[in-house]
Design an enzyme around this catalytic site. Structure first.
Site, PDB file in Angstrom:
ATOM      1  N   SER A 209       0.806  -1.355  -0.044  1.00  0.00           N
ATOM      2  CA  SER A 209       0.033   0.044  -0.035  1.00  0.00           C
ATOM      3  C   SER A 209       0.852   1.301   0.012  1.00  0.00           C
ATOM      4  CB  SER A 209      -1.028  -0.061   1.090  1.00  0.00           C
ATOM      5  OG  SER A 209       0.051   0.281   2.480  1.00  0.00           O
ATOM      6  N   GLU A 230       6.322  -0.614  -5.426  1.00  0.00           N
ATOM      7  CA  GLU A 230       5.247  -0.721  -6.415  1.00  0.00           C
ATOM      8  C   GLU A 230       4.059  -0.720  -5.458  1.00  0.00           C
ATOM      9  OE1 GLU A 230       5.520  -1.337  -9.524  1.00  0.00           O
ATOM     10  OE2 GLU A 230       7.704  -1.722  -9.801  1.00  0.00           O
ATOM     11  N   LEU A 231       3.256   0.372  -5.747  1.00  0.00           N
ATOM     12  CA  LEU A 231       2.155   0.436  -4.835  1.00  0.00           C
ATOM     13  C   LEU A 231       0.703   0.520  -5.456  1.00  0.00           C
ATOM     14  CD1 LEU A 231       4.082   3.587  -2.936  1.00  0.00           C
ATOM     15  CD2 LEU A 231       4.114   1.154  -2.565  1.00  0.00           C
ATOM     16  N   CYS A 264      -3.462  -4.749  -8.052  1.00  0.00           N
ATOM     17  CA  CYS A 264      -3.232  -3.316  -8.095  1.00  0.00           C
ATOM     18  C   CYS A 264      -3.623  -2.718  -9.338  1.00  0.00           C
ATOM     19  CB  CYS A 264      -1.710  -3.342  -7.816  1.00  0.00           C
ATOM     20  SG  CYS A 264      -0.770  -4.249  -8.932  1.00  0.00           S
TER      21      CYS A 264
END
Ligand code: NAD
Length: 476
Positions: A209, A230-231, A264
């Protein structure tokens, strides 16, 4: 040693536990990795590939156990199998690519200083830390791990404490290949274990997150190590009037509701040209209405449960807020509990706007809010009205028309006439924009090269310049 309870998402009960590894344990494991890494790198890429191929066979041997663990932790059957198969395929892919990537010529004659020959030496970060999330547990645990190992780094992996069961059978596959076991280790635990990992590695790859990503970035900066983040995302889709609506609806529904929206790169905002809004929404809702949850039988239906149960409440709140503010639900709309697990059918909404949480915050659920637009400028403006910039999709009558819109979207990967292509098209480089991430591309050749620092080796063949060069009287 303290332990953490793991919840089964289909029952809501804690039926598994993992060690919550403390800082001393993490430091000890990292130290062993540091000792082993030099030989691993020095042995060369061909050697590492040979070890990897043996690991691929070991993964195949343990595939049933790995898949069974994933099935329990995620509550879904097909995707558990896909994750394990994908691991074998990605081992093969990287093993084929790594020698080519590393053989690129890295030397030349200086254009600025005649007589100097230079060469780059690629020096891997000795110990790479990988911290992974719960939504696609195995693939996201290995997506950075594999290229890091082939680069010659050792890897310390901490899977999510929400879905850690695969670690045991994966560990069994690693132990079948002792050369790999020396440089690839797994620690389990929660945030404290993740923090200890950052204190003991030379580079951290984090998938998760935005909130945790910020903490990881600050922590890594304090330790002076790079953080590849990598969110989250809030991916938009734009449907132009020339698009094939049938195709667009299929792709959008699959991308938004597949994996119960727990991906995502899920599409979470749908913008449709006003001339086709009505037929498109009907098409989308009709298709969505045929989808079923995989309860009570995990072997039927399409939608798994919410893996992390607080997520179910967040999705319900976002839908309820949107409805309270005037949104219309065309199908789905309910988060329902069955024997302790939570499921939600694909939910198509109209009458939404950007003041709603549903349009601003990451939902991570199978929700498809649709807004109409009048022209291309408005579509691009709406798509870019977000803090996130992970990926996007454009549906158009031709590639040229699609690309003309796609290149105006502030996102790292844009699929044209499909959605979420970044999940499988790993050969093209991309970066996350805005709050969706930071750091080198995990795709393409850069996915491997980002684990190296470059050391320049420069050889002077001409006589060196003496100190007398600095004689002030030489200046005019
Ligand atoms: P999360 O941020 O809650 O946790 C991710 C990992 O970080 C877990 O392993 C957790 O134990 C660890 N962690 C927690 N606090 C930490 C700390 N202070 N220091 C170090 N580690 C810490 O994320 P999640 O809920 O597991 O995953 C869902 C999120 O991941 C969503 O936002 C989703 O969009 C994102 N995600 C992004 C991608 C991508 O490629 N961009 C892929 C999948 C998921």
């Amino acid at each position: 040693m303290s332990v953490l309870q793991v919840i089964n998402p289909r029952t809501g009960t804690a039926d598994f536990e993992i060690p919550d590894h403390d800082a001393a344990h993490v430091a000890q494991v990292a130290s062993r990795l540091r000792t082993a890494q030099n030989d691993w790198f020095k042995a060369g890429v061909e050697y590492r590939c040979e070890v990897f191929m043996r690991w691929g066979k070991a993964v195949e041997k343990h595939a049933a156990d790995i898949t069974a663990a994933l099935r329990i932790d995620t509550g879904r059957k097909l995707m558990a199998q896909v994750e394990t198969q994908n691991t074998v395929e990605k081992i093969r892919y990287w093993t084929e690519q790594a020698p080519r990537i590393l053989s690129a010529v890295q030397e030349g004659e200086s254009r600025l200083v005649p007589g100097v020959h230079y060469r780059y030496q690629l020096v891997p970060y000795p110990v790479v830390g990988v911290i992974s999330p719960w939504n696609v547990p195995l693939i996201l645990a290995l997506i950075d791990t594999m290229p890091a190992l082939l680069a010659g780094s050792a890897v310390l992996l901490k899977p999510s404490e929400i879905t850690p069961r695969f670690a045991t059978p994966l560990q069994a596959s690693i132990e079948e290949v002792p050369e790999l076991a020396a440089v690839f280790k797994i620690v389990t635990g929660g945030p404290g274990t993740g923090q200890a990992l950052i204190d003991n590695v030379d580079l951290v790859c984090f998938t998760g997150s935005v909130a945790t990503g910020r903490k990881v970035a600050v922590h890594a900066a304090q330790n002076f190590i790079p953080a590849f983040l990598e969110l989250g995302g809030k991916d938009p889709a734009i449907v132009l009037p020339s698009a094939n609506l049938e195709n667009a609806a299929n792709a959008i529904l699959r991308s938004a509701a597949g994996l119960t929206g727990q991906a995502c790169q899920s599409l979470e905002r749908i913008y449709v040209h006003q001339s086709v809004m009505q037929p498109f929404v009907k098409l989308l809702a009709d298709k969505a209405s045929s989808i079923r949850i995989n309860w009570p039988d995990i072997s039927s239906g399409h939608m798994g449960p919410f893996i992390f149960q607080p997520q179910a409440h967040k999705v319900r709140e976002q839908i309820e807020e949107a409805v309270a503010l005037g949104a219309t639900v065309h199908c789905g709309g309910e988060v329902s509990e069955h024997e302790g697990g939570y499921w939600c059918l694909p939910t198509v909404l109209t009458g939404v706007n950007h003041s709603m949480k549903l349009m601003r915050e990451e939902t991570f659920g199978p929700v498809l809010p649709v807004i109409s637009f009048a022209d291309e400028n408005e579509a691009v403006h709406l798509a870019n009205d977000s803090e996130f910039g992970l990926s996007a999709a454009v549906f158009a009558g031709s590639r040229e028309e699609g690309e003309a819109v796609a290149q105006q979207i502030r996102a790292g990967a844009v699929s044209i006439n499909d959605a979420g292509l970044t999940v499988s098209v790993h050969d093209v480089e991309k970066n996350a924009f805005c709050l969706s991430g930071m750091g080198g591309s995990r795709m393409g050749d850069a996915g491997l090269l980002r684990f190296f620092r470059k050391q320049a080796l420069m050889h002077q063949s001409a006589p060196v310049i003496p100190l007398e060069y600095f004689d002030e009287s030489a200046a005019t």
